[in-house]
Design an enzyme around this catalytic site. Structure first.
Site, PDB file in Angstrom:
ATOM      1  N   THR A  70      -7.673 -69.799   8.172  1.00  0.00           N
ATOM      2  CA  THR A  70      -6.924 -69.030   9.171  1.00  0.00           C
ATOM      3  C   THR A  70      -6.372 -67.747   8.557  1.00  0.00           C
ATOM      4  O   THR A  70      -6.421 -66.674   9.165  1.00  0.00           O
ATOM      5  CB  THR A  70      -5.782 -69.886   9.745  1.00  0.00           C
ATOM      6  N   SER A 194     -13.599 -71.785   5.376  1.00  0.00           N
ATOM      7  CA  SER A 194     -12.494 -72.659   4.973  1.00  0.00           C
ATOM      8  C   SER A 194     -13.033 -73.839   4.185  1.00  0.00           C
ATOM      9  O   SER A 194     -13.904 -74.566   4.657  1.00  0.00           O
ATOM     10  CB  SER A 194     -11.754 -73.162   6.219  1.00  0.00           C
ATOM     11  N   HIS A 196     -11.963 -76.804   3.293  1.00  0.00           N
ATOM     12  CA  HIS A 196     -11.850 -78.209   3.707  1.00  0.00           C
ATOM     13  C   HIS A 196     -12.883 -78.594   4.759  1.00  0.00           C
ATOM     14  O   HIS A 196     -13.045 -79.769   5.085  1.00  0.00           O
ATOM     15  CB  HIS A 196     -10.428 -78.529   4.195  1.00  0.00           C
ATOM     16  N   CYS A 323      -5.986 -84.227  28.473  1.00  0.00           N
ATOM     17  CA  CYS A 323      -5.100 -85.390  28.437  1.00  0.00           C
ATOM     18  C   CYS A 323      -4.894 -85.916  27.019  1.00  0.00           C
ATOM     19  O   CYS A 323      -4.262 -86.948  26.827  1.00  0.00           O
ATOM     20  CB  CYS A 323      -5.613 -86.496  29.350  1.00  0.00           C
TER      21      CYS A 323
END
Length: 472
Positions: A70, A194, A196, A323
């Site tokens: 990020t 990234s 990971h 949901c």
């Protein structure tokens, strides 16, 4: 317990673990210092940069290690936008970019910039021609992921990069999901990734800025990482991340094709799930996709409940259903694609996944879905209930029903619609009143799956009124 959420975070690669432990002993010193410990740390850092650059396909002096993927995205976007301020202040990105890009776009817009969002088709793929159409004279940067993190669809990066190069607009590629599977082709200008995601430790990102790309690092600068990522770096993490990436490339070149093996397992899931579970939509491009990821959505299913059922059965998966979210809004990716969001399941297989685990998942899934549907009073077969009315001419006037689903959340509004659609004659309408944001997406998706006509949305005192006309 099978872990099927590698797209979120891949398990630590064994090579990364070994390299991390070794680097904790050998690479703890400041690589900027000239004494022995510092020189040793510097050698480790240089070797890691060379390995990562070789795997990505760039020069070592183009690659910067950052604290996260990020951070790399934000640094890359704002660095290019600042450097090209005189050329324009318009940011172009696809509708399915990672939230890191969307959040940066919001900040850019709040600061006076403009943003153009390019739509995608139902598979989640952007058209290179539509990106090219957005490259007006004030375009400063284009952001495009190499492959989608939720549905696995691969984007036409090489073609888009060529269009951007012709227009003189830099392209930033978010390659977080695809770097584990190989270098990103094309004349892109900036790339982020990234660690990971490929089996490296968390806390390590990559920012690649190709030579010739105008770039102005933002914020206070220091002498580390060419001023693009200030502060004392996580050297042990960097060494472990580079070691894992190098191991992946070496394995792909010399051993059995793990990507092809995982693609076969995903093909199995894509084929079998619709056969085993009624009313399922498998989403994403069936061919142009990541090898290890598949996403499907189940009608009449609460996503959170389904994830809990699968967790109890021993499977770790993720979801883009509204949901399962505290915001009660569907995934922006699924919304942009116009596909069903309720009961959404993303399966992303880590390296080494056994076929037996996939087979067991396919045995467990039908009962998990059936159990969740049963709690909501859905008929066993999953389809709508109600008597079959005689066919009427499409132009004939027909009475309608109103379903009050206000205050009720996904998947209840769609379930209530399904229960009553058979009570109106062909040509008749059902109006669903709902204040659940997911209904705006899931009711049209239900109509497409059940061959009914979605008439549209009308204003209501609360929420909205969604009108459906019965066609079959």
């Amino acid at each position: 317990m099978p872990y099927f959420d590698a797209a979120s975070t891949a398990p630590l690669h064994p090579v990364a673990r070994e390299a991390l432990l070794a680097a904790l002993d050998e690479g703890w010193a400041d690589p900027a210092r000239l004494y022995r410990e510092g020189r040793r740390a510097r050698m480790l850092l240089d070797a890691a940069r060379e390995a990562a650059a070789g795997a990505v396909g760039c020069r070592t002096d183009e690659l910067t290690f950052t604290p996260s993927g990020t951070h790399a995205v934000h640094s890359g976007m704002f660095g290019v936008l600042a450097a090209r301020r005189r050329a324009g202040r318009r940011l172009v990105h696809s509708a399915v970019e990672h939230s890191s890009v969307l959040h940066a776009a919001e900040v850019h817009a709040a600061a006076g910039g403009t943003v153009t969002e390019v739509p995608v088709d139902r598979t989640g793929r952007v058209a290179a021609a539509e990106v090219a159409a957005a490259l007006g004279g004030d375009a400063a940067l284009v952001c495009l992921q190499s492959a989608n993190h939720e549905v696995g669809t691969a984007q036409p990066v090489e073609e888009v990069a060529a269009r951007c190069q012709e227009a003189g607009v830099p392209l930033l590629v978010d390659a977080a999901q695809s770097v584990p599977w190989g270098p990103v082709p094309g004349a892109w200008s900036v790339l982020t990734a990234s660690a990971h995601k490929w089996g490296g430790p968390p806390g390590v990102g990559l920012l690649v800025v190709r030579k010739g790309t105008r770039f102005a690092p933002q914020g206070p600068l220091d002498e580390r990482e060419s001023g693009r990522s200030p502060g004392f770096g996580n050297l042990p993490g960097v060494v472990a991340a580079a070691a894992a990436l190098r191991a992946l490339r070496a394995a792909a070149e010399s051993g059995p094709d793990e990507a092809a093996r995982l693609r076969g397992l995903v093909d199995l899931i894509r084929a079998r799930v619709p056969e085993l579970v009624p009313d399922v939509e498998v989403v994403g491009d069936p061919v142009r996709r990541l090898p290890h990821l598949v996403t499907f959505s189940c009608l009449y299913v609460d996503g959170e409940a389904l994830l809990h059922e699968l967790d109890r059965a021993g499977f770790s998966v993720s979801s883009g259903s509204s949901c399962t979210s505290s915001t009660l809004t569907p995934s922006h990716v699924l919304r942009a694609m116009g596909v069903l969001s309720e009961g959404n399941v993303r399966v992303s297989l880590p390296l080494g996944t056994e076929e037996a685990d996939v087979e067991r998942f396919l045995r467990v899934l039908p009962e998990a879905v059936r159990s969740v549907r049963e709690r909501f009073g859905v008929p066993a077969e999953g389809a709508a209930a109600g008597p079959v009315a005689e066919a009427a001419a499409p132009e004939a006037a027909a009475p309608g029903l109103v379903v009050d689903a206000l205050g009720r959340r996904c998947p209840v509004p769609v379930i209530e619609l399904a229960k009553v659609i058979g009570e109106v004659p062909v040509g008749g309408t059902v109006t669903v009143l709902s204040d659940d944001e997911a209904a705006r997406q899931d009711i049209p998706a239900w109509c497409a799956m059940r061959e009914q006509e979605y008439v549209g949305e009308e204003p209501a005192e609360r929420g909205a009124a969604y009108v459906v006309r019965r066609r079959v």
